[in-house]
Motif scaffolding. Sequence first.
Motif, mmCIF file in Angstrom:
data_model
loop_
_atom_site.group_PDB
_atom_site.id
_atom_site.type_symbol
_atom_site.label_atom_id
_atom_site.label_comp_id
_atom_site.label_asym_id
_atom_site.label_seq_id
_atom_site.Cartn_x
_atom_site.Cartn_y
_atom_site.Cartn_z
ATOM 1 N N SER A 7 0.829 -1.210 0.000
ATOM 2 C CA SER A 7 0.000 0.000 0.000
ATOM 3 C C SER A 7 0.860 1.256 0.000
ATOM 4 C CB SER A 7 -0.936 0.007 1.215
ATOM 5 O OG SER A 7 -1.838 -1.068 1.160
ATOM 6 N N ILE A 8 1.945 1.233 0.772
ATOM 7 C CA ILE A 8 2.854 2.383 0.831
ATOM 8 C C ILE A 8 3.551 2.587 -0.510
ATOM 9 C CG2 ILE A 8 5.027 3.189 1.853
ATOM 10 C CD1 ILE A 8 4.006 1.890 4.504
ATOM 11 N N LEU A 9 4.045 1.511 -1.098
ATOM 12 C CA LEU A 9 4.724 1.627 -2.399
ATOM 13 C C LEU A 9 3.761 2.071 -3.493
ATOM 14 C CD1 LEU A 9 7.035 -1.493 -2.107
ATOM 15 C CD2 LEU A 9 7.768 0.905 -2.136
ATOM 16 N N ALA A 92 4.957 17.520 0.203
ATOM 17 C CA ALA A 92 3.537 17.869 0.272
ATOM 18 C C ALA A 92 2.727 16.875 1.096
ATOM 19 C CB ALA A 92 2.951 17.981 -1.137
ATOM 20 N N ASN A 93 3.239 15.645 1.238
ATOM 21 C CA ASN A 93 2.507 14.639 2.016
ATOM 22 C C ASN A 93 3.511 13.619 2.544
ATOM 23 O OD1 ASN A 93 0.799 12.741 3.105
ATOM 24 N ND2 ASN A 93 -0.519 12.596 1.312
ATOM 25 N N ARG A 94 4.160 13.952 3.635
ATOM 26 C CA ARG A 94 5.231 13.114 4.195
ATOM 27 C C ARG A 94 4.736 11.787 4.764
ATOM 28 N NH1 ARG A 94 10.406 14.539 2.837
ATOM 29 N NH2 ARG A 94 10.644 16.777 2.986
ATOM 30 N N THR A 95 3.424 11.608 4.907
ATOM 31 C CA THR A 95 2.901 10.357 5.467
ATOM 32 C C THR A 95 2.174 9.511 4.430
ATOM 33 O OG1 THR A 95 0.791 11.329 6.144
ATOM 34 C CG2 THR A 95 2.620 11.430 7.742
ATOM 35 N N LEU A 96 2.158 9.956 3.191
ATOM 36 C CA LEU A 96 1.444 9.246 2.113
ATOM 37 C C LEU A 96 0.021 8.905 2.533
ATOM 38 C CD1 LEU A 96 4.276 6.887 0.796
ATOM 39 C CD2 LEU A 96 3.499 9.054 -0.195
ATOM 40 N N GLY A 97 -0.671 9.928 2.992
ATOM 41 C CA GLY A 97 -2.068 9.747 3.382
ATOM 42 C C GLY A 97 -2.243 8.983 4.683
ATOM 43 N N GLY A 98 -1.247 9.013 5.551
ATOM 44 C CA GLY A 98 -1.339 8.335 6.834
ATOM 45 C C GLY A 98 -0.799 6.909 6.833
ATOM 46 N N CYS A 100 2.394 6.004 6.225
ATOM 47 C CA CYS A 100 3.761 6.015 6.757
ATOM 48 C C CYS A 100 3.850 6.979 7.929
ATOM 49 C CB CYS A 100 4.732 6.547 5.705
ATOM 50 S SG CYS A 100 5.396 5.344 4.605
ATOM 51 N N ASP A 101 4.862 6.767 8.763
ATOM 52 C CA ASP A 101 5.171 7.757 9.791
ATOM 53 C C ASP A 101 5.912 8.933 9.158
ATOM 54 O OD1 ASP A 101 4.071 6.153 11.819
ATOM 55 O OD2 ASP A 101 5.953 5.065 12.036
ATOM 56 N N TYR A 132 7.764 3.192 8.723
ATOM 57 C CA TYR A 132 6.427 2.707 9.068
ATOM 58 C C TYR A 132 6.526 1.560 10.072
ATOM 59 C CZ TYR A 132 7.373 -0.958 5.575
ATOM 60 O OH TYR A 132 7.919 -1.996 4.850
ATOM 61 N N SER A 133 5.410 1.285 10.717
ATOM 62 C CA SER A 133 5.341 0.208 11.703
ATOM 63 C C SER A 133 4.171 -0.697 11.370
ATOM 64 C CB SER A 133 5.129 0.778 13.108
ATOM 65 O OG SER A 133 6.219 1.593 13.472
ATOM 66 N N THR A 134 4.336 -1.987 11.688
ATOM 67 C CA THR A 134 3.286 -2.949 11.443
ATOM 68 C C THR A 134 3.319 -4.024 12.551
ATOM 69 O OG1 THR A 134 2.389 -4.531 9.831
ATOM 70 C CG2 THR A 134 4.776 -4.312 9.895
ATOM 71 N N ALA A 135 2.188 -4.651 12.783
ATOM 72 C CA ALA A 135 2.103 -5.695 13.814
ATOM 73 C C ALA A 135 2.630 -7.044 13.324
ATOM 74 C CB ALA A 135 0.667 -5.836 14.297
ATOM 75 N N ASP A 136 2.800 -7.180 12.006
ATOM 76 C CA ASP A 136 3.251 -8.447 11.429
ATOM 77 C C ASP A 136 4.085 -8.129 10.193
ATOM 78 O OD1 ASP A 136 3.344 -10.863 9.821
ATOM 79 O OD2 ASP A 136 1.728 -11.638 11.056
ATOM 80 N N PRO A 137 5.283 -8.682 10.067
ATOM 81 C CA PRO A 137 6.132 -8.363 8.917
ATOM 82 C C PRO A 137 5.597 -8.886 7.578
ATOM 83 C CG PRO A 137 7.194 -10.010 10.286
ATOM 84 C CD PRO A 137 5.956 -9.579 11.010
ATOM 85 N N LEU A 138 4.612 -9.765 7.595
ATOM 86 C CA LEU A 138 4.065 -10.299 6.348
ATOM 87 C C LEU A 138 2.719 -9.682 5.981
ATOM 88 C CD1 LEU A 138 4.977 -14.058 6.765
ATOM 89 C CD2 LEU A 138 6.187 -12.293 5.482
#
Length: 139
Positions: A7-9, A92-98, A100-101, A132-138
């Motif tokens: 989603s980030i990419l 203009a959007n350092r978080t990519l719409g929320g 990313c941190d 960014y942070s996630t609860a699961d690496p997969l």
Amino acid sequence: MPTLRESILTALHARLSALPATVLRGDVLPERVPAGGLLILRDGEPGEPEVTLSPLAYHYQHRAEIEAVVQGTDRDAAFDTLTASIGTALAANRTLGGLCDWVEAEAPRPVDLPVEGAASLKAAVIPVVLHYSTADPLI
């Protein structure tokens, strides 16, 4: 459902696609560079995450790469304009719409590449760090 990483990419690709250059993702360099320049987004490496245990979270500093290429007689000015537009789009959007941190590009290291029978290319790889942070690496 796509992973957070995908989603980030995808969001980064969409942000770059708003620029006047042709933007590809994970493709090879085409035979011809468009007049507005060419950007190729490479997925890069998420690297080793920092882990917190309560609650469990994986904190990534994912290093994606943007290959920026221009060609023509005024390639120095075109390259400068293209790299500045990348910086402006990210700022203009350092978080990519929320998603990313924080998103931050590093300075390019441009090189001139001669092309037999055509105008030289000016190109650089621009590292982009996606925090960014996630609860699961997969997931």
